[in-house]
Design a protein around this motif. Sequence first.
Motif, PDB file in Angstrom:
ATOM      1  N   PHE A  53     -13.827  -6.248 -26.325  1.00  0.00           N
ATOM      2  CA  PHE A  53     -13.037  -7.588 -26.750  1.00  0.00           C
ATOM      3  C   PHE A  53     -13.191  -8.700 -25.890  1.00  0.00           C
ATOM      4  CE2 PHE A  53      -9.397  -8.007 -23.850  1.00  0.00           C
ATOM      5  CZ  PHE A  53      -8.971  -6.668 -23.563  1.00  0.00           C
ATOM      6  N   LEU A  54     -13.875  -8.626 -24.745  1.00  0.00           N
ATOM      7  CA  LEU A  54     -13.763  -9.539 -23.493  1.00  0.00           C
ATOM      8  C   LEU A  54     -15.435 -10.148 -23.620  1.00  0.00           C
ATOM      9  CD1 LEU A  54     -12.211 -10.908 -21.591  1.00  0.00           C
ATOM     10  CD2 LEU A  54     -13.218  -9.411 -19.809  1.00  0.00           C
ATOM     11  N   ILE A  55     -16.346  -9.092 -23.929  1.00  0.00           N
ATOM     12  CA  ILE A  55     -17.866  -9.630 -24.160  1.00  0.00           C
ATOM     13  C   ILE A  55     -18.242 -10.141 -25.559  1.00  0.00           C
ATOM     14  CG2 ILE A  55     -20.117  -9.082 -23.704  1.00  0.00           C
ATOM     15  CD1 ILE A  55     -18.673  -9.447 -20.974  1.00  0.00           C
ATOM     16  N   PRO A 113     -15.598 -13.202 -28.498  1.00  0.00           N
ATOM     17  CA  PRO A 113     -15.871 -14.487 -29.331  1.00  0.00           C
ATOM     18  C   PRO A 113     -16.532 -14.528 -30.514  1.00  0.00           C
ATOM     19  CG  PRO A 113     -16.190 -14.875 -26.990  1.00  0.00           C
ATOM     20  CD  PRO A 113     -15.971 -13.240 -27.144  1.00  0.00           C
ATOM     21  N   SER A 114     -17.521 -13.514 -30.889  1.00  0.00           N
ATOM     22  CA  SER A 114     -18.208 -13.556 -32.018  1.00  0.00           C
ATOM     23  C   SER A 114     -17.949 -12.554 -33.091  1.00  0.00           C
ATOM     24  CB  SER A 114     -19.673 -12.873 -31.293  1.00  0.00           C
ATOM     25  OG  SER A 114     -19.523 -11.245 -31.133  1.00  0.00           O
ATOM     26  N   ASN A 140      -8.395 -11.947 -27.988  1.00  0.00           N
ATOM     27  CA  ASN A 140      -8.846 -13.586 -27.602  1.00  0.00           C
ATOM     28  C   ASN A 140      -7.531 -14.181 -27.549  1.00  0.00           C
ATOM     29  OD1 ASN A 140     -11.538 -12.628 -27.994  1.00  0.00           O
ATOM     30  ND2 ASN A 140     -12.016 -13.605 -29.743  1.00  0.00           N
ATOM     31  N   ARG A 177     -24.377 -16.488 -28.832  1.00  0.00           N
ATOM     32  CA  ARG A 177     -23.121 -16.699 -29.475  1.00  0.00           C
ATOM     33  C   ARG A 177     -22.648 -15.439 -30.185  1.00  0.00           C
ATOM     34  NH1 ARG A 177     -20.815 -19.129 -33.949  1.00  0.00           N
ATOM     35  NH2 ARG A 177     -22.863 -19.828 -34.715  1.00  0.00           N
ATOM     36  N   VAL A 178     -23.478 -14.795 -31.065  1.00  0.00           N
ATOM     37  CA  VAL A 178     -23.036 -13.628 -31.788  1.00  0.00           C
ATOM     38  C   VAL A 178     -23.868 -12.374 -31.508  1.00  0.00           C
ATOM     39  CG1 VAL A 178     -22.207 -14.976 -33.609  1.00  0.00           C
ATOM     40  CG2 VAL A 178     -24.584 -13.968 -33.931  1.00  0.00           C
ATOM     41  N   PHE A 231     -13.599 -18.906 -23.845  1.00  0.00           N
ATOM     42  CA  PHE A 231     -12.119 -18.698 -23.570  1.00  0.00           C
ATOM     43  C   PHE A 231     -11.533 -20.014 -23.037  1.00  0.00           C
ATOM     44  CE2 PHE A 231     -13.647 -14.388 -23.499  1.00  0.00           C
ATOM     45  CZ  PHE A 231     -12.957 -13.902 -24.505  1.00  0.00           C
TER      46      PHE A 231
END
Lengths: 200, 200
Positions: free
Chosen positions: A108-110, A113-114, A124, B27-28, B164
């Motif tokens: 969930f940290l790396i 965001p995707s 997030n 990004r993803v 973030f």
Amino acid sequence: MPTDAIPTIRVRAADELKHVALEQFARVGFAASSLQHIADHAGYSKSSVLYHYASKEALLEAAIEPAVAEFESVLEDFLAERGSGRRRLLVERVVDVLLEHREAVHVFLIQGPSLDLPIIHRANAAVRRLAAAIAEERESVAEQVRFGVALGGAAFLLTAGRSFADEHPLPDDDELREVLHSVLAELLTPADGCRRNTDD
Amino acid sequence: MPTDAIPTIRVRAADELKHVALEQFARVGFAASSLQHIADHAGYSKSSVLYHYASKEALLEAAIEPAVAEFESVLEDFLAERGSGRRRLLVERVVDVLLEHREAVHVFLIQGPSLDLPIIHRANAAVRRLAAAIAEERESVAEQVRFGVALGGAAFLLTAGRSFADEHPLPDDDELREVLHSVLAELLTPADGCRRNTDD
DNA sequence: GCAGGTTCTGACCGATCGGTCAATTAGCGT
DNA sequence: ACGCTAATTGACCGATCGGTCAGAACCTGC
């Protein structure tokens, strides 16, 4: 229904799948982890995975929710607390969460965001709240960067960076925790009885 | 062949696709980035992407190779150099590479271990050499952790961590570089005229 | 042995993946 | 105008994706 007080074998398959899935998610990413691979690696069929977990996303949620909850708890304590040792305490507890849930935190940290999932949004949001809290205690930019490097460095070292240390493995968790605590504490106390060049 | 001295428009499509692809990869993730999405986002068709780049993997290679090459160059200089300021210089140059190629570094540093491609192997080998070099200059574990936190912290802050900080954006690159240089230099000089508790 | 629930699986579905190919369009030298 | 090449595209392919479903296998209480 059978004796619901002895679900030992009931729960093992689900936990086993969850564990294997988390390892895959952390190692090759959520998108690149197929249900087929997870099932094969765990010795089940793909249908079995979808029997225990309604969807691939539900599997991810089950795998990382405990880590997210614990991180939230650490964050809440930090926001409620008050005093000079807040930051140091936060960093120590974050290190503990990292050591205990490094695979989940890695996810969930790396990859956070995707991914567009509720549990990821929760995670997030927590990370963002932490970042905002640090930024709003408006001090010099150097202070914020110091904080970001400390937290990010610990996170990187214990999650993504671990992949590169196969030749010279990192020490065991207990020693690692001690060393991290002292190094990060030192990083976060720029004027603790000694003076530096105050460039800000 | 047409005037090969004026390939302005020749090269634009390929560069545009490469840029869009790199942004998606960072990004993803590579696995989650489909050629279709990249093509749509760039205003081309999927076939056009495969006309300019032989495969999805070739596209990744073209996108991150310059960053890998520059990182290798920085590493070579570090390994060849000798002197007290080696580490600080390395960190400064790594920060520069991060600032210039943050998307590419994000790809091969974060998703690196999960991808099985030649260019990724090159990048991973470089990172591993750096990690081994640090570990082999055998000093205290605390020293190694300090180094790992410094490099990993900078990497995290400038790549994954950036996601973030949308609410309170990071300062511009120039200020960020200055601050990072000073904070990391400070982190890497544990006994620079002032004494700490020597727990190792 | 039988009934009922849980667990597990193979067959199958529509969608999308990376990639091939033939055909069309655009641009430039002659 | 012609011809050559680069550039672009849609149609299509096999494979794999996440997910559904009906039934087999298994276990347990009776």
